[in-house]
Design a protein around this motif. Structure first.
Motif, PDB file in Angstrom:
ATOM      1  N   HIS A 124     -10.764 -23.616  84.445  1.00 33.15           N
ATOM      2  CA  HIS A 124     -10.630 -23.083  85.808  1.00 33.15           C
ATOM      3  C   HIS A 124     -10.029 -24.049  86.663  1.00 33.15           C
ATOM      4  O   HIS A 124      -9.209 -23.170  87.649  1.00 33.15           O
ATOM      5  N   PHE A 125     -10.091 -25.253  86.687  1.00 37.09           N
ATOM      6  CA  PHE A 125      -9.528 -26.071  87.372  1.00 37.09           C
ATOM      7  C   PHE A 125      -7.929 -26.062  87.010  1.00 37.09           C
ATOM      8  O   PHE A 125      -7.027 -26.388  87.806  1.00 37.09           O
ATOM      9  N   LEU A 126      -7.996 -26.067  85.581  1.00 43.64           N
ATOM     10  CA  LEU A 126      -6.365 -26.095  85.153  1.00 43.64           C
ATOM     11  C   LEU A 126      -5.718 -24.794  85.879  1.00 43.64           C
ATOM     12  O   LEU A 126      -4.373 -25.060  86.126  1.00 43.64           O
ATOM     13  N   LEU A 127      -6.425 -23.677  85.920  1.00 41.45           N
ATOM     14  CA  LEU A 127      -5.705 -22.507  86.812  1.00 41.45           C
ATOM     15  C   LEU A 127      -5.365 -23.117  88.108  1.00 41.45           C
ATOM     16  O   LEU A 127      -4.192 -22.825  88.599  1.00 41.45           O
ATOM     17  N   ALA A 128      -6.249 -23.767  88.911  1.00 38.30           N
ATOM     18  CA  ALA A 128      -5.851 -24.392  90.224  1.00 38.30           C
ATOM     19  C   ALA A 128      -4.838 -25.078  90.165  1.00 38.30           C
ATOM     20  O   ALA A 128      -3.789 -25.044  90.705  1.00 38.30           O
ATOM     21  N   VAL A 129      -4.713 -26.201  89.287  1.00 40.81           N
ATOM     22  CA  VAL A 129      -3.385 -27.132  88.998  1.00 40.81           C
ATOM     23  C   VAL A 129      -2.196 -26.360  88.911  1.00 40.81           C
ATOM     24  O   VAL A 129      -1.041 -26.445  89.429  1.00 40.81           O
ATOM     25  N   MET A 130      -2.302 -25.260  87.944  1.00 40.09           N
ATOM     26  CA  MET A 130      -1.172 -24.494  87.530  1.00 40.09           C
ATOM     27  C   MET A 130      -0.545 -23.638  88.708  1.00 40.09           C
ATOM     28  O   MET A 130       0.582 -23.120  89.122  1.00 40.09           O
ATOM     29  N   MET A 131      -1.834 -23.287  89.443  1.00 43.55           N
ATOM     30  CA  MET A 131      -1.356 -22.555  90.678  1.00 43.55           C
ATOM     31  C   MET A 131      -0.541 -23.442  91.796  1.00 43.55           C
ATOM     32  O   MET A 131       0.549 -23.109  92.432  1.00 43.55           O
ATOM     33  N   GLU A 132      -0.943 -24.718  91.887  1.00 40.57           N
ATOM     34  CA  GLU A 132      -0.184 -25.718  92.856  1.00 40.57           C
ATOM     35  C   GLU A 132       1.023 -25.898  92.153  1.00 40.57           C
ATOM     36  O   GLU A 132       2.001 -25.980  92.863  1.00 40.57           O
ATOM     37  N   TYR A 133       1.119 -25.960  91.021  1.00 43.32           N
ATOM     38  CA  TYR A 133       2.265 -26.368  90.184  1.00 43.32           C
ATOM     39  C   TYR A 133       3.412 -25.246  90.479  1.00 43.32           C
ATOM     40  O   TYR A 133       4.719 -25.334  90.671  1.00 43.32           O
ATOM     41  N   TYR A 134       3.016 -23.885  90.389  1.00 45.00           N
ATOM     42  CA  TYR A 134       3.964 -22.758  90.403  1.00 45.00           C
ATOM     43  C   TYR A 134       4.275 -22.176  91.682  1.00 45.00           C
ATOM     44  O   TYR A 134       5.216 -21.612  91.935  1.00 45.00           O
ATOM     45  N   THR A 135       2.932 -22.224  92.585  1.00 46.42           N
ATOM     46  CA  THR A 135       3.467 -21.437  93.785  1.00 46.42           C
ATOM     47  C   THR A 135       3.377 -22.496  95.171  1.00 46.42           C
ATOM     48  O   THR A 135       3.844 -21.939  96.105  1.00 46.42           O
ATOM     49  N   PHE A 136       2.929 -23.824  94.706  1.00 50.85           N
ATOM     50  CA  PHE A 136       2.903 -24.659  96.217  1.00 50.85           C
ATOM     51  C   PHE A 136       2.108 -24.053  97.340  1.00 50.85           C
ATOM     52  O   PHE A 136       2.400 -24.528  98.445  1.00 50.85           O
ATOM     53  N   ILE A 137       1.395 -23.221  97.232  1.00 48.81           N
ATOM     54  CA  ILE A 137       0.224 -22.925  98.137  1.00 48.81           C
ATOM     55  C   ILE A 137      -0.605 -24.171  98.436  1.00 48.81           C
ATOM     56  O   ILE A 137      -1.095 -24.771  97.484  1.00 48.81           O
ATOM     57  N   ARG A 138      -0.794 -24.481  99.773  1.00 50.16           N
ATOM     58  CA  ARG A 138      -1.342 -25.688 100.125  1.00 50.16           C
ATOM     59  C   ARG A 138      -2.840 -25.732  99.801  1.00 50.16           C
ATOM     60  O   ARG A 138      -3.647 -24.444  99.950  1.00 50.16           O
ATOM     61  N   PRO A 139      -3.580 -26.870  99.238  1.00 51.66           N
ATOM     62  CA  PRO A 139      -5.087 -26.486  99.087  1.00 51.66           C
ATOM     63  C   PRO A 139      -5.805 -25.648 100.086  1.00 51.66           C
ATOM     64  O   PRO A 139      -6.881 -25.256  99.765  1.00 51.66           O
ATOM     65  N   SER A 140      -5.741 -26.293 101.233  1.00 50.50           N
ATOM     66  CA  SER A 140      -6.395 -25.700 102.345  1.00 50.50           C
ATOM     67  C   SER A 140      -6.374 -24.084 102.480  1.00 50.50           C
ATOM     68  O   SER A 140      -7.109 -23.391 102.748  1.00 50.50           O
ATOM     69  N   GLU A 141      -5.138 -23.711 101.797  1.00 48.99           N
ATOM     70  CA  GLU A 141      -4.710 -22.036 101.861  1.00 48.99           C
ATOM     71  C   GLU A 141      -5.347 -21.584 100.685  1.00 48.99           C
ATOM     72  O   GLU A 141      -5.919 -20.486 100.682  1.00 48.99           O
ATOM     73  N   LEU A 142      -5.431 -22.320  99.517  1.00 45.43           N
ATOM     74  CA  LEU A 142      -5.668 -22.039  98.220  1.00 45.43           C
ATOM     75  C   LEU A 142      -7.434 -21.718  98.120  1.00 45.43           C
ATOM     76  O   LEU A 142      -7.696 -20.798  97.354  1.00 45.43           O
ATOM     77  N   SER A 143      -8.114 -22.654  98.909  1.00 49.21           N
ATOM     78  CA  SER A 143      -9.373 -22.382  98.953  1.00 49.21           C
ATOM     79  C   SER A 143      -9.750 -21.160  99.718  1.00 49.21           C
ATOM     80  O   SER A 143     -10.817 -21.015  99.571  1.00 49.21           O
TER      81      SER A 143
END
Length: 225
Positions: A124-143
């Motif tokens: 599940h954290f790997l999905l978060a990492v991949m989200m950051e890698y591919y989308t550049f959505i900020r952590p504050s927004e991703l949360s």
């Protein structure tokens, strides 16, 4: 008055940051032999002494001192715009040299090691990492992204103005890798009002703070040395 303004116009992280700096400024003022009382006493000398206190007495680094300098200038502009003072006393104060941040980019072998580790230990954290890698959505927004914000058909995520830094609605594209990962993890079996990354980076109704990404990243770095 400044805090009232920040609380009305700032984002949660900004409010916490600026409120903390106000408390530090108040702490410094209270420590002075003669604390200032009036707005006109917010002078260049006062700000310089405060910044020296941040750097020397509180034993912070040049970067922190310079960040406070920027904040003092913003406070000065707020006071100047409202005619509390005639000039911004912090505007002419120079920054001091900083040591460059030393960042080590991940090598291809490190990326593969990370992928293998997370695929086994924390997909599940790997999905978060991949989200950051591919989308550049900020952590504050991703949360703050909910499952309802994700469209498989249109292959995109809706980022609301309520959570985006630029205060605009927008869409971010998703590729097949991310969609396949979400399907394999059963993300869409949860109710639409669940947050994508909640406790344990699994979908849940409870919203977590953006610091969960940094904390989990630090745990992984320690585990992989």
């Amino acid at each position: 008055r400044y805090l009232e303004y920040v609380n009305k116009t700032g984002r949660k992280k900004t409010i916490q940051n600026y409120s903390s700096r106000c408390k530090i400024l108040e702490e410094y003022n209270a420590s002075r032999f003669q604390p200032i009382t009036y707005a006109y006493q917010y002078t260049r000398d006062f700000v310089m002494e405060f910044l020296d206190w941040i750097l020397l007495d509180r034993d912070n680094g040049p970067r922190t001192r310079n960040n406070y300098k920027g904040w003092c200038s913003a406070l000065g502009e707020f006071m100047k715009d409202r005619k509390y003072i005639d000039e911004n006393p912090a505007a002419s104060i120079p920054k001091i040299p900083e040591d460059e941040k030393k960042r080590q980019p991940l090598s291809p072998s490190m990326v593969k090691q990370m992928q293998r580790h997370l695929a086994k230990e924390d997909p599940h954290f790997l999905l978060a990492v991949m989200m950051e890698y591919y989308t550049f959505i900020r952590p504050s927004e991703l949360s703050a992204i909910r499952i309802n914000d994700i469209s498989i058909k249109e292959q995109r995520i809706f980022v609301s103005r309520d959570i985006s830094k630029n205060k605009r609605d927008g869409y971010v594209g998703l590729n097949e890798t991310l969609i396949r990962m979400m399907l394999e993890l059963g993300v869409f079996s949860h109710p639409g009002d669940c947050y994508l990354f909640s406790r344990g980076f699994r979908p849940d109704i409870r919203k977590m703070g953006p610091d969960i990404f940094n904390k989990r990243w630090a745990t992984m770095r320690k585990a992989l040395k």
